[in-house]
Design an enzyme around this catalytic site. Sequence first.
Site, PDB file in Angstrom:
ATOM      1  N   HIS A  91      24.713  38.722  47.271  1.00 27.04           N
ATOM      2  CA  HIS A  91      24.016  37.586  47.908  1.00 27.04           C
ATOM      3  C   HIS A  91      25.000  36.658  48.631  1.00 27.04           C
ATOM      4  O   HIS A  91      24.838  35.441  48.621  1.00 27.04           O
ATOM      5  CB  HIS A  91      23.226  36.773  46.872  1.00 27.04           C
ATOM      6  CG  HIS A  91      22.089  37.498  46.235  1.00 27.04           C
ATOM      7  ND1 HIS A  91      20.791  37.378  46.661  1.00 27.04           N
ATOM      8  CD2 HIS A  91      22.052  38.371  45.201  1.00 27.04           C
ATOM      9  CE1 HIS A  91      19.998  38.136  45.914  1.00 27.04           C
ATOM     10  NE2 HIS A  91      20.744  38.751  45.019  1.00 27.04           N
ATOM     11  N   ASN A 164      13.853  36.620  43.790  1.00 25.69           N
ATOM     12  CA  ASN A 164      13.957  37.462  44.983  1.00 25.69           C
ATOM     13  C   ASN A 164      12.614  37.465  45.704  1.00 25.69           C
ATOM     14  O   ASN A 164      11.614  36.978  45.164  1.00 25.69           O
ATOM     15  CB  ASN A 164      14.292  38.910  44.583  1.00 25.69           C
ATOM     16  CG  ASN A 164      15.785  39.123  44.315  1.00 25.69           C
ATOM     17  OD1 ASN A 164      16.622  38.297  44.676  1.00 25.69           O
ATOM     18  ND2 ASN A 164      16.104  40.241  43.694  1.00 25.69           N
ATOM     19  N   TYR A 378      25.780  35.215  35.493  1.00 24.73           N
ATOM     20  CA  TYR A 378      25.879  34.155  36.508  1.00 24.73           C
ATOM     21  C   TYR A 378      26.954  33.126  36.172  1.00 24.73           C
ATOM     22  O   TYR A 378      27.789  32.782  36.992  1.00 24.73           O
ATOM     23  CB  TYR A 378      24.514  33.491  36.734  1.00 24.73           C
ATOM     24  CG  TYR A 378      23.568  34.414  37.476  1.00 24.73           C
ATOM     25  CD1 TYR A 378      23.447  34.356  38.854  1.00 24.73           C
ATOM     26  CD2 TYR A 378      22.835  35.373  36.799  1.00 24.73           C
ATOM     27  CE1 TYR A 378      22.613  35.215  39.535  1.00 24.73           C
ATOM     28  CE2 TYR A 378      21.997  36.238  37.472  1.00 24.73           C
ATOM     29  CZ  TYR A 378      21.883  36.160  38.844  1.00 24.73           C
ATOM     30  OH  TYR A 378      21.073  37.019  39.520  1.00 24.73           O
TER      31      TYR A 378
END
Length: 736
Positions: A91, A164, A378
């Site tokens: 991303h 998403n 993350y």
Amino acid sequence: MASYLPSMEKVQHAVLGPRGGDKVADLQKETKEMSDKARLTTDYGVKQTSADDWLKIVNNDKTGPMLLEDPFARERIHRFDHERIPERVVHARGSGAFGKFKLFESAEDVTFAPILTDTSRETPIFIRFSTVLGSRGSADTVRDVRGFAIKFYTQEGNWDIVANNIPVFFIQDAIKFPDVIHAGKPEPHNEVPQAQTAHNNFWDFQYNHTEATHMFMWAMSDRGIPRSYRMMQGFGVNTFTLINAKGERHFVKFIFTPELGVHSLIWDEALKLAGQDPDFHRKDLWEAIENGVFPKWKFGIQVIPEADEHKFDFDILDATKIWPEDLVPVRYIGEFELNRNPDEFFPQTEQVAFCTSHIVPGIGFSDDPLLQGRNFSYFDTQLSRLGINWQELPINRPVCPVMNFNRDGAMRHTITKGTVNYWPNRFEKVKPATHEEGGYVEYAEKVAGIKARARSAKFKEHFAQAQLFWNSMSAVEKNHIINALGFELDHCEDPVVYERMVTRLADIDLGLAQTVAEMVGGEPPKEASRPNHGRKAPGLSQTEFPGSKPTIASRRIAILVADGYDQVAYSAAYAAISAGLAIPLVIGTKRSKIVAAGGAGSTTPHHHLEGFRSTMVDAIFIPGGVDSIRALSKNGRALHWIREAFGHLKAIGATGEAVDFVNKAIGLPAVSVSESAEVQDSYGVVTMRETKPGSLSEAVDIVKGGAGFMEKFFHNIAQHRCWARELDGLHSQVAY
Ligand code: HEM
């Protein structure tokens, strides 16, 4: 970037107040304005007298060596040398904006989280949209999944939904994430191709993972090439949980649906835009917000009571499965809008960092094995991208108080006064909070099982929902999936890859497999590997999301002119387009002054025909005018504009002399044009040969069957594309 309408910022500010609430005020503390009173300084605050010359030994006839002593020059070079930080590992390419979330229906039956129960609140948000595979400088319009990450700056702490635009994922277990991304990214030996799934390794992975079948069908559908970030749905994908005040738990999925409808590019358009305007989506978002047409989404939840967890023929914790809407309806309880562009890209859009593990009281995780891995990944990746103190960065810090004993680390910013930095301490400073004080209490889930590297039985079924998706597509959408697979597999040179993939398609639908095999060269399967169950589900086809009302707002509409254009038709169209909050873009044979027929007016186009392309607009209008049309008819690029817009199924409007020009450019007997003052709408080509005063008036409400020229033209634009052209095979008869 150009803003084609007068900024509505002042009006909005007066009506709505400062946009974005607390977070705007919070960021203000770090925001500096440049002014002509400000003077150039070093980072340590000393004013500099020159930004042009390094300190050196110099006299009139000799420029001697430079001095390392010069702290100003050294600081500038040092700062420049270290400007880059690692781009996101996935991303990397994205753009973002600020906005606000508002709840209109309390979900207190399922959660006690104030953001989902308090309808009086307005919560500031930041959203970052992205592609997955490409690097930071790659094109926006490539075929890929789009990221849709939201940070809610709630009073109880930051809540991130890292979503998403596709509701399922390629893999069920997070341990496979490095593999799926390695396979999709450029191949290791030559770092080719950039931002593409059309290569051997991506499809080799897909074949080797039957669990990816459902997701690759979504990625090959029109969802993989959105028209705009503003016209995509968002899906949290993973299963989370909600806990209510009674302590009851429900499973939940989050869904966002755009007010403007779900729309896509045409593949040929996407391919061309990647070269013609690689920032197409980034500009589109920016332009809409600058022009005051704020994108909005409804915020929905799908909820399953804990007791019903095992009542479905799929595992509700499996991220490769949707919860079909006929089984679990979406409950829309709120909405959010984006209304402010960032002030500076790097400290905001680039440094924003999301974590699926960031949830607030009233919301919980589930045992979804993809989610659990994401919850680790993350935070971990932010450490190498931004450093341990990344949550102190202005864009990432919460708007509610933060106090704890986390200390130090590179670039620590906060100064915490006090003599202790541990708990418990003799002063009882900074106690853990109780539940009543808003402390996060984990739901007491009962868990039993054996330790093993395995997934439960229902995770093993991989094709039923791929079939459900295929069966639910419209005829046009099925065409697009076939063509997408045809394109992708054509780029796989290794026969093993495309031959195997053809056999995989026979797990979904025999007709699909045979058609693709014929296109790409694999052996067409004789029979289906398994029967297609024939079931469909609502909410999968984009045709179900035309938008909350027909509108041309924020659409780009080109007006093609040359010297001698019809001023009346031109100015009527310009006014009507602006009144509909769309963007009129005047495209001329040149970008200098163009004079109307008889000197009745003039215009300076926004662009000329070579500088801009039909791919960058949603529709085209051509006013008449003998000389203007004569010039356009002799201009191959103008002809190409019409044919390409026709091929891309866009609305085309023409009046007066332009009617014959458009008719000849398209050159298909099936498309008929107006012969009089009657308005003709044939396959989205809207024409009116004779214009009378008032016959081009504004279309206030866009309704089907409206009689006026603008009504019909705008209605076609609001439909997004004229699908009948494709269904009747007309678009492929025109060269573009
Ligand atoms: C349900 C499937 C997934 C979705 C919806 C998803 C979504 C996203 C989104 C939207 C971003 C961009 C965030 C931004 O704009 O800054 C992102 C980044 C990222 N994702 Fe995922 N992802 C998924 C699966 C995973 C998995 C399974 C992993 C790892 C186990 C993972 C690891 C990452 C990493 C490392 C980043 C880069 C974050 C950064 O540098 O800021 N993702 N993901």
